[in-house]
Every structure is written in structure tokens, then in C-alpha cells.
Design a protein around this motif. Sequence first.
Motif: not given
Length: 167
Positions: A66-79, A102-111
Amino acid sequence: MQTGMRQGPEIWIRGPVTTPEPGPPEPAHAHAAARRFSWVGTHGGAGVSTLAAVYGGHDSGRSWPGPGDPPSVLLVARTHAAGLDTVAGAVELFRRGQAPPGLDLDGVVLVADAPGRLPRPLAQRVKSLEAVIDVYRVPWVPSWRLGELGHPPRETAPLARLTGEAR
């Protein structure tokens, strides 16, 4: 030679380099302030809440920050196959400019969805993701299933450095 001074080739370029005296350890929260991220799960059960608890940052669940949250996004998914499908779709949204402004995709995190190595077809899909975005892998951590979060696993050092949770 004075204590706290290091000699070497750099002395001719920059002058003497002092070595900081050991002091009290920094509090664990001092690293979290370095940079904040919003963890966004691309499917249910991706592990967003656990990652936010271990590495810091904002737990967005499966919603965009949302507007007050950090705009740098780490997408998360299982493998597993479904997780890799959903994260690939979310990366494509960013690539096409269809993610919220306004959002920036900084990476993907695979769990890891299970202990052990990924089957070849899934490993190939991970490689195709790695060709277009930074991918951080989180191994299967048995203690997390019991709610014992503790420190980030050693194998996740690059992710810990990115999020400011390096120890």
C-alpha cells in the motif's frame, strides 16, 4: 608501527587506513533499517510471513504494498510447479508495466517446497527465471515448521545481505 593502522599498497593511494577498534556488538535491529522491502506472495503458503519475520521488512501477504509500505518488492513463491507458474506470471506483470505504479521489483525469493534437490524440470524453470531477474533461494528449514525461526540459514547469505539481515 601504530596499533590500529594497516600498512599496504593502499597507503600510497589513500593514506593510512585505520582499523576500527572492536566495540560493543550492534543491536540486531540496526541492520534492518538499511533497506526495507515488501514481501509479496504469489500464491498462498509461499512463506511470506516467515521470511518477513526472519529477514525483516513488510509482510504484504498476497497483496501489493500500500501507499505507506516499502515500494521495493520481493516476490515469494515455493519451488513446486504451481509456485513457479505464479511467480513467472507476476514477473511478467512487472516486465509489461502492469504492476501498480511506484513499485520496484527487486527480486524473486524461491522457498523450497520440500527437502532435497529440485527435480530437473523444476530446476530448468528456475534457471529460466534467473535469466530475467535476481533469484534468491531459501532451502528447506525443518525448524521453521516448528515456529523456531532463529537466524537466516547460511545458504541465504546473499538474501540476508540484500535485506540488511546479514549476521
